[in-house]
Design an enzyme around this catalytic site. Structure first.
Site, PDB file in Angstrom:
ATOM      1  N   HIS A 121      36.168  -4.505   6.991  1.00 48.08           N
ATOM      2  CA  HIS A 121      36.256  -3.356   7.896  1.00 48.08           C
ATOM      3  C   HIS A 121      35.232  -3.582   9.016  1.00 48.08           C
ATOM      4  O   HIS A 121      34.203  -4.226   8.805  1.00 48.08           O
ATOM      5  CB  HIS A 121      35.887  -2.105   7.091  1.00 48.08           C
ATOM      6  CG  HIS A 121      36.126  -0.809   7.788  1.00 48.08           C
ATOM      7  ND1 HIS A 121      35.222  -0.262   8.655  1.00 48.08           N
ATOM      8  CD2 HIS A 121      37.166   0.057   7.716  1.00 48.08           C
ATOM      9  CE1 HIS A 121      35.693   0.904   9.092  1.00 48.08           C
ATOM     10  NE2 HIS A 121      36.869   1.123   8.535  1.00 48.08           N
ATOM     11  N   ASP A 194      30.581  -3.839   0.105  1.00 43.97           N
ATOM     12  CA  ASP A 194      31.144  -2.625   0.675  1.00 43.97           C
ATOM     13  C   ASP A 194      32.169  -2.099  -0.332  1.00 43.97           C
ATOM     14  O   ASP A 194      33.261  -2.650  -0.457  1.00 43.97           O
ATOM     15  CB  ASP A 194      31.799  -2.966   2.025  1.00 43.97           C
ATOM     16  CG  ASP A 194      32.633  -1.814   2.576  1.00 43.97           C
ATOM     17  OD1 ASP A 194      32.795  -0.796   1.879  1.00 43.97           O
ATOM     18  OD2 ASP A 194      33.129  -1.957   3.705  1.00 43.97           O
ATOM     19  N   GLN A 197      36.340   1.275  -0.725  1.00 38.06           N
ATOM     20  CA  GLN A 197      37.705   1.425  -1.261  1.00 38.06           C
ATOM     21  C   GLN A 197      37.765   1.140  -2.759  1.00 38.06           C
ATOM     22  O   GLN A 197      38.857   1.098  -3.322  1.00 38.06           O
ATOM     23  CB  GLN A 197      38.676   0.490  -0.521  1.00 38.06           C
ATOM     24  CG  GLN A 197      38.832   0.787   0.944  1.00 38.06           C
ATOM     25  CD  GLN A 197      39.515   2.124   1.227  1.00 38.06           C
ATOM     26  OE1 GLN A 197      40.143   2.714   0.355  1.00 38.06           O
ATOM     27  NE2 GLN A 197      39.376   2.614   2.450  1.00 38.06           N
ATOM     28  N   LYS A 220      35.896   9.332   0.246  1.00 38.91           N
ATOM     29  CA  LYS A 220      37.040   8.550  -0.245  1.00 38.91           C
ATOM     30  C   LYS A 220      37.159   8.655  -1.756  1.00 38.91           C
ATOM     31  O   LYS A 220      38.011   8.003  -2.365  1.00 38.91           O
ATOM     32  CB  LYS A 220      36.894   7.087   0.179  1.00 38.91           C
ATOM     33  CG  LYS A 220      37.014   6.874   1.697  1.00 38.91           C
ATOM     34  CD  LYS A 220      36.933   5.403   2.031  1.00 38.91           C
ATOM     35  CE  LYS A 220      36.634   5.147   3.484  1.00 38.91           C
ATOM     36  NZ  LYS A 220      37.756   5.445   4.371  1.00 38.91           N
ATOM     37  N   CYS A 358      40.872  -0.471  11.434  1.00 33.65           N
ATOM     38  CA  CYS A 358      39.499  -0.969  11.661  1.00 33.65           C
ATOM     39  C   CYS A 358      39.291  -2.347  11.038  1.00 33.65           C
ATOM     40  O   CYS A 358      38.206  -2.662  10.534  1.00 33.65           O
ATOM     41  CB  CYS A 358      38.431   0.003  11.162  1.00 33.65           C
ATOM     42  SG  CYS A 358      38.463   1.566  12.014  1.00 33.65           S
TER      43      CYS A 358
HETATM   44  N1  7TS Z   1      34.510  -0.049   4.553  1.00 33.67           N
HETATM   45  C1  7TS Z   1      35.794   0.035   4.168  1.00 33.67           C
HETATM   46  C2  7TS Z   1      36.385  -1.037   3.303  1.00 33.67           C
HETATM   47  C3  7TS Z   1      36.562   1.125   4.591  1.00 33.67           C
HETATM   48  O1  7TS Z   1      37.833   1.219   4.215  1.00 33.67           O
HETATM   49  C4  7TS Z   1      35.972   2.121   5.413  1.00 33.67           C
HETATM   50  C5  7TS Z   1      36.767   3.270   5.979  1.00 33.67           C
HETATM   51  C6  7TS Z   1      34.623   1.990   5.743  1.00 33.67           C
HETATM   52  C7  7TS Z   1      33.927   0.888   5.294  1.00 33.67           C
HETATM   53  C8  7TS Z   1      33.900   3.021   6.537  1.00 33.67           C
HETATM   54  O2  7TS Z   1      33.747   4.177   5.769  1.00 33.67           O
HETATM   55  P1  7TS Z   1      33.117   5.498   6.392  1.00 33.67           P
HETATM   56  O3  7TS Z   1      33.313   6.517   5.325  1.00 33.67           O
HETATM   57  O4  7TS Z   1      31.683   5.226   6.669  1.00 33.67           O
HETATM   58  O5  7TS Z   1      33.889   5.787   7.642  1.00 33.67           O
HETATM   59  N2  7TS Z   1      38.146   3.035   6.027  1.00 33.67           N
HETATM   60  C9  7TS Z   1      39.078   3.803   6.631  1.00 33.67           C
HETATM   61  C10 7TS Z   1      40.439   3.499   6.572  1.00 33.67           C
HETATM   62  O6  7TS Z   1      40.908   2.541   5.971  1.00 33.67           O
HETATM   63  N3  7TS Z   1      41.120   4.423   7.274  1.00 33.67           N
HETATM   64  O7  7TS Z   1      40.252   5.307   7.773  1.00 33.67           O
HETATM   65  C11 7TS Z   1      38.976   4.929   7.381  1.00 33.67           C
END
Ligand code: 7TS
Length: 400
Positions: A121, A194, A197, A220, A358
């Protein structure tokens, strides 16, 4: 088995969209929240609201106790050795930026390298670039499996850290973190994972993974937005300088010299989002009640069923067909633009995400502008998969 009444805990799932029953398949972006999480949040503001750690009065003491209790809950949830290895942040993005900035300040110098995977990401790419590192991406196969032989060849005497996701948000691949860590540690290089997910889909054990840092977002995994976690092993977290300066992260301050607080407070400058942290605690309770293994089994069934059903639809191209996957289905329909597919599905009540998610380097790897992505959570059902596939079949003539 997932409890039968689980959907009743998510009133939003009854929403009607454009005259159709909502089918929410955008869980990789954010999951919906159960009543227990919403109640934890409102209870906090209605009965407990107070700033933590520095109050002499009852509410402050109680709020502090509950906040610190969630830290111990998170410690148990990811099996960290100590509760002071758990830092509350705003989310995965902030957790990674914290490490990239602090670890980077101490260990990344011009010309130094960071190994990332080719399926990261943007939030696990850009912070390392901001820290001044040269990125060395691990390639992956057409199926979406990392090439570990190529990974071994990426190490040099300039490699400072490896940063990889546990589960790809676009391809669904579950990466072999234990093996990745073993290889990095053989080169005396630390590993940041990370886990944005991963945490809602599979049991995470940071000691078994042997990673140095593990990052995730509450929103999430059924918790409120605005709270996340950085796990850092005591020795590595204790070794890096503070991220933000401010209240609570200090021990003593004068105009000449400041000393810093102990772990984890050194990394929690300012007033944290206490209510959201308590909501995270309620979300962990929700997941443990449902059972992490039961959630994983239910989602594996949904993924297998959805993969089989969607593969039978003419003109569908799947992206991410690794043998070990979490509940994410990325695809294209013929030559249709993913955004058109998403908009037409929305007209039938089906919520999916479209675009590059992303992860632009993944799109470049396949030479496509983006994908349509359906992603599943504990409350999704096989009949929702049927509704999703029926909607796809219905819009098909409009895409040609
Ligand atoms: N890393 C991964 C693998 C992600 O899927 C996401 C967000 C992030 C980092 C960032 O997370 P945040 O909570 O700090 O924003 N992924 C997604 C997505 O797949 N669709 O919207 C956000």
């Amino acid at each position: 088995m997932i409890p039968k009444n689980i959907r009743a805990q998510f009133p939003i799932l009854d929403t009607q969209v454009h005259g159709h029953q909502l089918v929410y398949l955008d869980n990789a972006a954010t999951t919906q929240k159960p009543l227990s999480v919403v109640n934890a949040l409102s209870d906090y503001y209605l009965t407990l609201n107070s700033n933590i750690h520095r109050g002499a009065h009852h509410l402050a003491a109680e709020a502090t106790e509950r906040y610190e209790a969630v830290r111990r809950q998170v410690q148990a949830f990811v099996n960290a050795r100590h509760s002071h290895e758990i830092v509350f942040t705003r989310g995965t993005t902030e957790s990674i930026n914290l490490v990239a900035a602090s670890f980077g300040r101490k260990h990344i110098h011009p010309g130094d390298e960071v190994i990332v995977s080719g399926m990261e990401h943007h939030s696990d790419i850009v912070p390392w670039q901001l820290a001044g590192a040269i990125l060395r991406p691990i390639p992956f196969s057409d199926e979406g499996v990392l090439d570990l032989e190529a990974y071994k060849r990426l190490f040099s005497d300039r490699t400072r850290i490896v940063a990889v996701n546990h589960v790809s948000n676009t391809l669904g691949t579950v990466n072999p973190i234990r093996e990745i860590v073993e290889i990095a540690h053989a080169h005396s290089v630390p590993v940041l994972v990370d886990g944005a997910q991963a945490v809602s889909h599979l049991a995470v054990d940071v000691q078994a993974l042997d990673c140095d840092f593990y990052c995730f977002s509450g929103h999430k995994m059924y918790a409120p937005m605005g709270v996340g976690v950085l796990y850092g092993r005591e020795d590595v977290l204790g070794d890096i300088p503070p991220y933000q300066g401010g209240g609570e992260m200090i021990s003593t301050v004068s105009f000449e010299h400041t000393t810093y607080n102990e772990l984890p407070f050194r990394f929690e400058a300012g007033t944290p989002s206490v209510g959201d942290v308590l909501g995270l605690g309620a979300a962990i309770d929700f997941m443990l009640d449902a059972g992490i293994d039961a959630i994983a089994a239910h989602e594996a069934d949904l993924l297998a069923y959805a993969t089989e059903r969607i593969s039978a639809v003419p003109g569908i191209r799947l992206f991410g067909t690794a043998p070990h996957k979490a509940a994410v289905l990325s695809f294209l329909v013929g030559d249709a633009h993913p955004y058109d597919v998403g908009t037409l599905l929305d007209q039938l009540g089906v919520a999916v995400r479209t675009g590059h998610h992303c992860t632009q380097p993944i799109m470049d790897r396949y030479g496509i502008p983006g994908t349509v992505r359906a992603s599943f959570a504990v409350y999704n059902t096989r009949s929702e998969v049927d509704a999703f596939v029926a909607a796809l079949e219905r819009i098909m003539p409009m895409l040609q």
